[in-house]
Scaffold this motif. Structure first.
Motif, PDB file in Angstrom:
ATOM      1  N   GLY A  72      -2.294   0.334  -3.572  1.00  0.00           N
ATOM      2  CA  GLY A  72      -1.026  -0.338  -3.842  1.00  0.00           C
ATOM      3  C   GLY A  72      -0.844  -1.608  -3.044  1.00  0.00           C
ATOM      4  N   GLY A  73      -1.956  -2.269  -2.700  1.00  0.00           N
ATOM      5  CA  GLY A  73      -1.880  -3.496  -1.906  1.00  0.00           C
ATOM      6  C   GLY A  73      -0.961  -4.558  -2.480  1.00  0.00           C
ATOM      7  N   PRO A  74      -1.101  -4.924  -3.758  1.00  0.00           N
ATOM      8  CA  PRO A  74      -0.227  -5.945  -4.338  1.00  0.00           C
ATOM      9  C   PRO A  74       1.248  -5.555  -4.308  1.00  0.00           C
ATOM     10  CG  PRO A  74      -2.155  -5.608  -5.720  1.00  0.00           C
ATOM     11  CD  PRO A  74      -2.177  -4.526  -4.691  1.00  0.00           C
ATOM     12  N   GLN A  75       1.528  -4.281  -4.544  1.00  0.00           N
ATOM     13  CA  GLN A  75       2.910  -3.814  -4.529  1.00  0.00           C
ATOM     14  C   GLN A  75       3.489  -3.843  -3.118  1.00  0.00           C
ATOM     15  OE1 GLN A  75       0.298  -2.438  -5.996  1.00  0.00           O
ATOM     16  NE2 GLN A  75       0.801  -1.672  -8.046  1.00  0.00           N
ATOM     17  N   ILE A  76       2.668  -3.509  -2.128  1.00  0.00           N
ATOM     18  CA  ILE A  76       3.120  -3.586  -0.732  1.00  0.00           C
ATOM     19  C   ILE A  76       3.415  -5.038  -0.362  1.00  0.00           C
ATOM     20  CG2 ILE A  76       2.396  -3.298   1.672  1.00  0.00           C
ATOM     21  CD1 ILE A  76       0.758  -0.853   0.704  1.00  0.00           C
ATOM     22  N   ASN A  77       2.513  -5.944  -0.741  1.00  0.00           N
ATOM     23  CA  ASN A  77       2.725  -7.363  -0.453  1.00  0.00           C
ATOM     24  C   ASN A  77       4.025  -7.867  -1.071  1.00  0.00           C
ATOM     25  OD1 ASN A  77       0.313  -7.546   0.954  1.00  0.00           O
ATOM     26  ND2 ASN A  77      -0.861  -8.213  -0.820  1.00  0.00           N
ATOM     27  N   ALA A  78       4.282  -7.446  -2.316  1.00  0.00           N
ATOM     28  CA  ALA A  78       5.496  -7.890  -3.007  1.00  0.00           C
ATOM     29  C   ALA A  78       6.747  -7.402  -2.284  1.00  0.00           C
ATOM     30  CB  ALA A  78       5.482  -7.391  -4.451  1.00  0.00           C
ATOM     31  N   MET A  79       6.726  -6.154  -1.819  1.00  0.00           N
ATOM     32  CA  MET A  79       7.890  -5.611  -1.126  1.00  0.00           C
ATOM     33  C   MET A  79       8.083  -6.272   0.233  1.00  0.00           C
ATOM     34  SD  MET A  79      10.498  -3.685  -1.138  1.00  0.00           S
ATOM     35  CE  MET A  79      10.253  -2.603  -2.553  1.00  0.00           C
ATOM     36  N   LEU A  80       6.994  -6.516   0.950  1.00  0.00           N
ATOM     37  CA  LEU A  80       7.097  -7.199   2.249  1.00  0.00           C
ATOM     38  C   LEU A  80       7.649  -8.611   2.072  1.00  0.00           C
ATOM     39  CD1 LEU A  80       3.751  -6.052   3.931  1.00  0.00           C
ATOM     40  CD2 LEU A  80       6.067  -5.305   4.528  1.00  0.00           C
ATOM     41  N   ASP A  81       7.181  -9.303   1.032  1.00  0.00           N
ATOM     42  CA  ASP A  81       7.707 -10.651   0.743  1.00  0.00           C
ATOM     43  C   ASP A  81       9.196 -10.590   0.417  1.00  0.00           C
ATOM     44  OD1 ASP A  81       5.224 -11.760   1.155  1.00  0.00           O
ATOM     45  OD2 ASP A  81       4.690 -11.849  -0.975  1.00  0.00           O
ATOM     46  N   LYS A  82       9.571  -9.596  -0.360  1.00  0.00           N
ATOM     47  CA  LYS A  82      10.971  -9.439  -0.755  1.00  0.00           C
ATOM     48  C   LYS A  82      11.867  -9.222   0.456  1.00  0.00           C
ATOM     49  CE  LYS A  82      13.851  -6.711  -3.923  1.00  0.00           C
ATOM     50  NZ  LYS A  82      13.829  -5.598  -4.927  1.00  0.00           N
ATOM     51  N   LEU A  83      11.336  -8.492   1.449  1.00  0.00           N
ATOM     52  CA  LEU A  83      12.108  -8.192   2.651  1.00  0.00           C
ATOM     53  C   LEU A  83      11.918  -9.235   3.747  1.00  0.00           C
ATOM     54  CD1 LEU A  83      11.466  -4.328   2.810  1.00  0.00           C
ATOM     55  CD2 LEU A  83      13.522  -5.490   2.003  1.00  0.00           C
ATOM     56  N   GLY A  84      11.089 -10.251   3.462  1.00  0.00           N
ATOM     57  CA  GLY A  84      10.876 -11.318   4.432  1.00  0.00           C
ATOM     58  C   GLY A  84      10.037 -10.916   5.624  1.00  0.00           C
ATOM     59  N   ILE A  85       9.151  -9.934   5.442  1.00  0.00           N
ATOM     60  CA  ILE A  85       8.282  -9.478   6.533  1.00  0.00           C
ATOM     61  C   ILE A  85       6.909 -10.107   6.353  1.00  0.00           C
ATOM     62  CG2 ILE A  85       7.203  -7.476   7.633  1.00  0.00           C
ATOM     63  CD1 ILE A  85       9.536  -5.783   6.573  1.00  0.00           C
ATOM     64  N   LYS A  86       6.498 -10.897   7.333  1.00  0.00           N
ATOM     65  CA  LYS A  86       5.207 -11.584   7.243  1.00  0.00           C
ATOM     66  C   LYS A  86       4.098 -10.690   7.782  1.00  0.00           C
ATOM     67  CE  LYS A  86       7.006 -16.302   7.522  1.00  0.00           C
ATOM     68  NZ  LYS A  86       6.726 -16.557   6.095  1.00  0.00           N
ATOM     69  N   SER A  87       2.944 -10.732   7.131  1.00  0.00           N
ATOM     70  CA  SER A  87       1.801  -9.915   7.535  1.00  0.00           C
ATOM     71  C   SER A  87       0.733 -10.766   8.204  1.00  0.00           C
ATOM     72  CB  SER A  87       1.190  -9.201   6.326  1.00  0.00           C
ATOM     73  OG  SER A  87       2.094  -8.306   5.755  1.00  0.00           O
ATOM     74  N   GLU A  88       0.087 -10.177   9.199  1.00  0.00           N
ATOM     75  CA  GLU A  88      -1.087 -10.792   9.814  1.00  0.00           C
ATOM     76  C   GLU A  88      -2.306  -9.969   9.424  1.00  0.00           C
ATOM     77  OE1 GLU A  88      -0.918 -11.875  13.973  1.00  0.00           O
ATOM     78  OE2 GLU A  88       1.261 -11.637  13.953  1.00  0.00           O
ATOM     79  N   PHE A  89      -3.439 -10.646   9.299  1.00  0.00           N
ATOM     80  CA  PHE A  89      -4.667  -9.965   8.913  1.00  0.00           C
ATOM     81  C   PHE A  89      -5.774 -10.250   9.924  1.00  0.00           C
ATOM     82  CE2 PHE A  89      -2.237 -10.226   5.056  1.00  0.00           C
ATOM     83  CZ  PHE A  89      -2.544  -9.069   4.361  1.00  0.00           C
ATOM     84  N   ALA A  90      -6.655  -9.269  10.110  1.00  0.00           N
ATOM     85  CA  ALA A  90      -7.829  -9.430  10.961  1.00  0.00           C
ATOM     86  C   ALA A  90      -8.972  -8.668  10.318  1.00  0.00           C
ATOM     87  CB  ALA A  90      -7.563  -8.907  12.378  1.00  0.00           C
ATOM     88  N   ALA A  91     -10.136  -9.311  10.228  1.00  0.00           N
ATOM     89  CA  ALA A  91     -11.319  -8.698   9.606  1.00  0.00           C
ATOM     90  C   ALA A  91     -11.000  -8.172   8.222  1.00  0.00           C
ATOM     91  CB  ALA A  91     -11.863  -7.576  10.497  1.00  0.00           C
ATOM     92  N   GLY A  92     -10.138  -8.902   7.493  1.00  0.00           N
ATOM     93  CA  GLY A  92      -9.796  -8.532   6.131  1.00  0.00           C
ATOM     94  C   GLY A  92      -8.822  -7.385   6.000  1.00  0.00           C
ATOM     95  N   MET A  93      -8.241  -6.927   7.117  1.00  0.00           N
ATOM     96  CA  MET A  93      -7.316  -5.806   7.069  1.00  0.00           C
ATOM     97  C   MET A  93      -5.962  -6.206   7.637  1.00  0.00           C
ATOM     98  SD  MET A  93      -9.752  -2.568   8.065  1.00  0.00           S
ATOM     99  CE  MET A  93      -8.589  -1.419   7.325  1.00  0.00           C
ATOM    100  N   ARG A  94      -4.910  -5.612   7.068  1.00  0.00           N
ATOM    101  CA  ARG A  94      -3.554  -5.908   7.500  1.00  0.00           C
ATOM    102  C   ARG A  94      -3.283  -5.306   8.879  1.00  0.00           C
ATOM    103  NH1 ARG A  94       0.504  -6.595   3.878  1.00  0.00           N
ATOM    104  NH2 ARG A  94      -0.667  -5.385   2.336  1.00  0.00           N
ATOM    105  N   ILE A  95      -2.752  -6.104   9.787  1.00  0.00           N
ATOM    106  CA  ILE A  95      -2.268  -5.579  11.060  1.00  0.00           C
ATOM    107  C   ILE A  95      -0.885  -4.982  10.784  1.00  0.00           C
ATOM    108  CG2 ILE A  95      -1.567  -6.132  13.413  1.00  0.00           C
ATOM    109  CD1 ILE A  95      -3.617  -8.401  13.377  1.00  0.00           C
ATOM    110  N   THR A  96      -0.763  -3.681  10.982  1.00  0.00           N
ATOM    111  CA  THR A  96       0.416  -2.942  10.548  1.00  0.00           C
ATOM    112  C   THR A  96       1.252  -2.501  11.738  1.00  0.00           C
ATOM    113  OG1 THR A  96      -0.860  -2.128   8.654  1.00  0.00           O
ATOM    114  CG2 THR A  96       1.193  -0.993   9.148  1.00  0.00           C
ATOM    115  N   ASP A  97       2.435  -3.131  11.909  1.00  0.00           N
ATOM    116  CA  ASP A  97       3.336  -2.715  12.970  1.00  0.00           C
ATOM    117  C   ASP A  97       4.253  -1.604  12.467  1.00  0.00           C
ATOM    118  OD1 ASP A  97       5.211  -3.970  11.372  1.00  0.00           O
ATOM    119  OD2 ASP A  97       5.406  -5.742  12.651  1.00  0.00           O
TER     120      ASP A  97
END
Length: 301
Positions: A72-97
């Motif tokens: 569900g990567g695209p759906q997660i990205n869409a929801m994070l964008d909707k909520l204004g939460i920016k994601s950082e990535f390392a080695a192709g993976m999302r850093i998840t706080d």
């Protein structure tokens, strides 16, 4: 008999012939476990989602034990964008706080999971939505990645936050469900040894589940036909040794490398065969399992 009736009869005979040709393959997989990883990018089309649910329902009715693991990567990205939460990535993976993992769980174990359950219900099947937390099914360990700084060429370990990889898989819940008419639909969210919630790469999660269940097949539904040769033609079958050779000579490159490596890990865990196929082809699951030539690239030991 009228011409129209003859045409109708011919069409019916053709359909019956197709069904009869599928019989040997149904017998091959009878009472066997097939794990299907349903990718986020393969979920975007309503008609494809309906066809997928029909395929999974038919597998269950044919005496096969399907287990669905979804991303569900695209759906997660869409929801994070909707909520204004920016994601950082390392080695192709999302850093998840902490805040991000709460959204991940909401999207994966909530909306997406229940949408797939409902699609299967509409196709005439019965499904239950679960995640790694249910029945203490999957426990994970915190995942880190080593990256090389491009300027200094110094390696450093990056903490990916609440991202885990499976450490233990308990199959009791899935074994009970397999004996029923219910199809398990699994979201790749699981607890860590510290009791916190972790996001797990869906491919890795599916491989761990398939290995623990000694699945006959693990199908990765992606947005590509499978593994391609240097002329961009589909490779129908590969052994692990051949796959490693193609990685070494550059034939397998880019994002296909981690996909194939995940296939090899699943085989090492005990899966009989792993298939990479295009989930954007209608009824891809049936084409792979119930036809002579399959629909993707089969990788075996």
């Amino acid at each position: 008999m009228s011409e129209t009736s003859a045409l109708t009869l011919d069409a019916m005979i053709n359909e019956a012939t197709i069904l009869s040709k599928a019989l040997p393959y149904m017998l091959r997989y009878d009472d066997k476990t097939v794990v299907v990883k349903y990718g986020g990018h393969a979920m975007g089309d309503a008609s494809l989602g309906k066809a997928f649910a029909q395929d999974i329902t038919l597998l269950k009715l044919a005496g096969i034990n399907p287990v669905v693991v979804h991303g569900g990567g695209p759906q997660i990205n869409a929801m994070l964008d909707k909520l204004g939460i920016k994601s950082e990535f390392a080695a192709g993976m999302r850093i998840t706080d902490k805040k991000t993992v709460e959204i991940v769980e909401m999207v994966l174990a909530g909306s997406i999971n229940k949408e797939i359950v409902q699609l299967i219900a509409e196709a005439g099947g019965r499904a239950i939505g679960l995640c790694g937390k249910d029945g203490n099914m999957v426990t994970v360990k915190r995942l880190t990645r080593t990256v090389t700084d491009p300027d200094s060429n110094i390696e450093k370990v990056v903490d990916l936050g609440f991202v885990g990889e499976p450490k233990t898989v308990r199959t009791q819940v899935l074994e009970v469900v397999a004996k029923s008419e219910i199809i398990p639909v699994l979201a790749p969210v699981a607890p860590g040894e510290d009791g916190e919630t972790y996001n797990v790469n869906a491919d890795t999660f599916a491989g761990a589940i398939a290995g623990a269940l000694n699945a006959t097949r693990l199908l990765f539904l992606t947005d590509v036909p499978g593994v391609l040769d240097k002329n961009k033609n589909l490779i129908k079958e590969l052994t692990v040794a051949e796959a490693r050779r193609l990685i070494a000579d550059g034939t397998i490159s880019g994002g296909m490398i981690p996909k194939v490596e995940t296939c090899i890990e699943a085989l090492d865990r005990g899966v009989e065969g792993v298939v990479i196929l295009n989930g954007k082809v209608p009824h891809a699951v049936l084409l792979e399992l119930f036809t002579e030539h399959g629909a993707g690239t089969l990788i075996t030991r």
